[in-house]
Design an enzyme around this catalytic site. Sequence first.
Site, short mmCIF file in Angstrom:
data_model
loop_
_atom_site.label_atom_id
_atom_site.label_comp_id
_atom_site.label_asym_id
_atom_site.label_seq_id
_atom_site.Cartn_x
_atom_site.Cartn_y
_atom_site.Cartn_z
N HIS A 241 5.91 18.49 8.78
CA HIS A 241 6.54 17.61 7.80
C HIS A 241 7.61 18.34 6.99
CE1 HIS A 241 6.95 14.29 5.01
NE2 HIS A 241 6.69 15.10 3.99
N ASN B 90 -29.33 16.66 11.91
CA ASN B 90 -28.88 16.58 10.52
C ASN B 90 -27.38 16.27 10.41
OD1 ASN B 90 -27.77 18.96 11.35
ND2 ASN B 90 -28.60 20.22 9.69
N ASP B 91 -26.77 15.85 11.53
CA ASP B 91 -25.37 15.44 11.61
C ASP B 91 -24.40 16.61 11.68
OD1 ASP B 91 -23.75 13.09 11.89
OD2 ASP B 91 -22.89 13.49 9.92
N ASN B 92 -24.88 17.84 11.73
CA ASN B 92 -23.99 18.98 11.90
C ASN B 92 -23.40 18.98 13.31
OD1 ASN B 92 -24.71 19.74 9.37
ND2 ASN B 92 -25.64 21.70 9.96
N ASP C 213 15.50 9.14 3.15
CA ASP C 213 15.72 9.77 1.84
C ASP C 213 16.46 11.08 2.05
OD1 ASP C 213 13.84 11.61 2.75
OD2 ASP C 213 12.21 10.78 1.55
N ARG D 193 10.37 7.76 -4.59
CA ARG D 193 8.94 7.51 -4.39
C ARG D 193 8.26 7.21 -5.72
NH1 ARG D 193 5.22 7.47 -0.74
NH2 ARG D 193 6.72 8.05 0.89
N LYS E 126 16.26 6.74 -1.74
CA LYS E 126 14.86 6.33 -1.92
C LYS E 126 14.21 7.11 -3.04
CE LYS E 126 11.34 7.93 0.42
NZ LYS E 126 10.40 8.31 1.51
#
Length: 314
Positions: free
Chosen positions: A132, A39-41, A172, A197, A195
């Site tokens: 980040h 079932n793609d699990n 930035d 966004r 800069k």
Amino acid sequence: MISHGLQIFAGNASRELAGEICQRLGIRLGQLDISRFSNDNLRVQVQENVRERDVYVVQSFTEPVSEHIMELMITLDAMRSASAQRITAVIPYYSYARSDKKDAPRISITGRLIADMLKTAGANRVLTMDLHADQVHGFFSVPVDHLTAVPTIAEHFRRHHDLSNMVAVATDAGGAKRVGRFSERLGIPMAIIDKRRVSDTAVKHGEVVGNVRGRDVVIFEDEISTGGTLVSSAETLRAAGARSVHAGATHGVLCGPAIERLRGAPIDSVVVSNTVALARDKRLPKITSLSVAPLFAAAIERIHSGQSVGVLFE
């Protein structure tokens, strides 16, 4: 050879990096059987005895991101079920760190959500690199060791470039602190591009704050995604009189149109680390990938033996 009781495993996103880490530590990469039900699990079975062991599971959040996150969660849960003494999720590239704030109505702060899921799945601690935003560190309710590739990338530029004419550039104001650490490491001045966004995929560049005319500049970022910001920054710097433009980033995600953009961009060289595996079709002559396996290996060895990780950057 390090002490007994340490085992390292890897999901499909980071097998090559994990193999390099194991080679540095003189141990064998642990075996996982990752398969699918009809079932793609996803199904993950640990093929080693990890009872009362110090276990590290290496998996970057790379494309397909949801698939690799689910692989990691199931693997962590399997380690816990197999009675591992301590489980560390080693996430070289934590992509959801970009979802660190509520900057639009009715959206998820997904960086925090994933942090909560890691603890629920069984992670006792997290080892990652160059998030980040620094505040993402605070999303975790388990101990986090936050590594940086700045020394590794800085050393590459020290060896291959004339630093007397080089300027580090932030794309930035938000990246100024990161670039400041990079420029301080090399002992070179820095500049900032104004800069704004416009959307997730579009930015508008203004003036360059700082002198780049006739200089060799290096744009430093935490990651290169679609390459839009990098390429437009390079064009701005060329227009401001930069003699050559280089780029450095910890995570070479290089998704979507990034490779085609970089192929024709006014950029002389791009340096990234292998927190994200660089596919063959992305290996342009101007792109250099540096291994951070020695740094992760040293951190894992120190965590395992109860030593300070911070001394690696002193």
